[in-house]
Enzyme design. Sequence first.
Site, PDB file in Angstrom:
ATOM      1  CD1 TRP A 231      71.661 104.590 -55.424  1.00 25.41           C
ATOM      2  CD2 TRP A 231      73.747 105.095 -55.046  1.00 25.41           C
ATOM      3  NE1 TRP A 231      71.686 104.324 -54.252  1.00 25.41           N
ATOM      4  CE2 TRP A 231      73.006 104.634 -53.731  1.00 25.41           C
ATOM      5  CE3 TRP A 231      75.043 105.510 -54.614  1.00 25.41           C
ATOM      6  CZ2 TRP A 231      73.547 104.484 -52.544  1.00 25.41           C
ATOM      7  CZ3 TRP A 231      75.734 105.412 -53.504  1.00 25.41           C
ATOM      8  CH2 TRP A 231      74.945 104.844 -52.482  1.00 25.41           C
TER       9      TRP A 231
ATOM     10  CG  ASP B 169      79.574 103.348 -56.956  1.00 27.12           C
ATOM     11  OD1 ASP B 169      79.738 102.277 -56.703  1.00 27.12           O
ATOM     12  OD2 ASP B 169      78.644 103.827 -56.536  1.00 27.12           O
TER      13      ASP B 169
ATOM     14  CE  LYS C 148      73.548  97.124 -53.454  1.00 28.27           C
ATOM     15  NZ  LYS C 148      72.352  97.792 -53.228  1.00 28.27           N
TER      16      LYS C 148
HETATM   17  C1  LMR Z   1      69.697 100.946 -53.979  1.00 25.54           C
HETATM   18  O1  LMR Z   1      69.999 101.566 -54.946  1.00 25.54           O
HETATM   19  O2  LMR Z   1      68.444 100.568 -53.788  1.00 25.54           O
HETATM   20  C2  LMR Z   1      70.773 100.485 -52.858  1.00 25.54           C
HETATM   21  O3  LMR Z   1      72.329 100.849 -53.362  1.00 25.54           O
HETATM   22  C3  LMR Z   1      70.609 100.680 -51.731  1.00 25.54           C
HETATM   23  C4  LMR Z   1      70.944 102.189 -51.004  1.00 25.54           C
HETATM   24  O4  LMR Z   1      71.474 102.466 -50.078  1.00 25.54           O
HETATM   25  O5  LMR Z   1      70.291 103.056 -51.792  1.00 25.54           O
END
Ligand code: LMR
Length: 420
Positions: free
Chosen positions: A150, A231, A267
């Site tokens: 992420w 996470d 989520k």
């Molecule tokens: C995502 O990966 O789209 C979500 O976790 C929202 C974000 O805050 O990035």
Amino acid sequence: MALSRKLVQQRSSVFGSRYMSWWRSVEPAPKDPILGVTEAFLADPSPDKVNVGVGAYRDDNGKPVVLECVREAERRIAGNLNMEYLPMGGSVKKVEETLKLAYGENSEHIKDKRIAAVQALSGTGACRLFADFQKRFRPESQIYIPVPTWANHHNIWRDAHVPQKTFRYYHPETKGLDFTGLVDDIKNAPNGSFFLLHACAHNPTGVDPSEEQWKEISKLIKEKGHFPFFDMAYQGFASGDPERDAKAIRIFLEDGHLIGIAQSYAKNMGLYGQRVGCLSMLCEDEKQAVAVKSQLQMLARPMYSNPPVHGALIVSTILGDQELKTLWLKEVKGMADRIIGMRTALRENLEKLGSPLSWEHITNQIGMFCYSGMTPEQVDRLTNEFHIYMTRNGRISMAGVTTGNVGYLANAIHEVTKST
Ligand code: LMR
């Protein structure tokens, strides 16, 4: 009396200009690779536009969802809520219920009070609090982050001034796990390193290790004396069952690790904007847990003092009531099942169009995302020619796919990939 023009000019020349140049060197920040996609989507007037960028659940009409259990919890809370501050560590009841989800309803560690835990500003806030804690108490340490991950993980540990290293995770050719690379990188990291792991529904790839592979990873991390930090932003979204999605964590607990966990209700309860999450750290004993918790609170105090109350109350009302909890579990499963259904539909549509590529990975990957394998240039074409918005790494948020747009999406994907 108004100043004469001449006097104003004189004054300006004394100070150089009308204003002091405090911020003149500040350049605009680059757009966020995920949230910037939503901004671009909102600005597009096309009636055909599709947003499969941000990981936020939508119903089959593409509309945001408030879970029925949340609505009912709000009805019960209404009128009974005062606006007092929560403690620095947040709502005790909400934290207790949250720990049960991650560590297990009958966890020995909860009974033994070995877990230092505080309510955090969703998963991001929990990761950031941990990163700051890591910097403060292990200032020499680094964090190993999977490739890819992420995008915000990099920002979080960067802003906490923790040096970052990466470990291999995803194999672009197989569109699955690079288990050999992952194992080698765990082995080659200096003993006692910090490892960031996605507990389930890996973001952005949707690729998780199997149970056997988790066991192997846990064993190696133990042998090397690494610290595993999980996470867990998607508990319930991988399989539809939060208990099953906690499997990786339970394996590590059985193996006797001390771990850290970031949890989020964005989520799985749809509480995105409520910013309700939890940071927990399993310690050696109760005394250590008390000390660690007090230090986590010390980090929170100068940043935001104490976390917000409303979301916490929704969570504790739902999880503290058997009827509402059962409803929640049913609704999480409903969301996960709709996504699984859309995976099948997207793959079938692409196959029906005669795509020369294999799209098996769409149904093999799990959770909210499909890591499609499309290039940034192909994604740009999707956006420019078809008004389809997604992150340039080729990640499709399956939560934004609906019965109504899956055909359009498949057709556009086919158009931009058929000659590769
Ligand atoms: C995502 O990966 O789209 C979500 O976790 C929202 C974000 O805050 O990035």
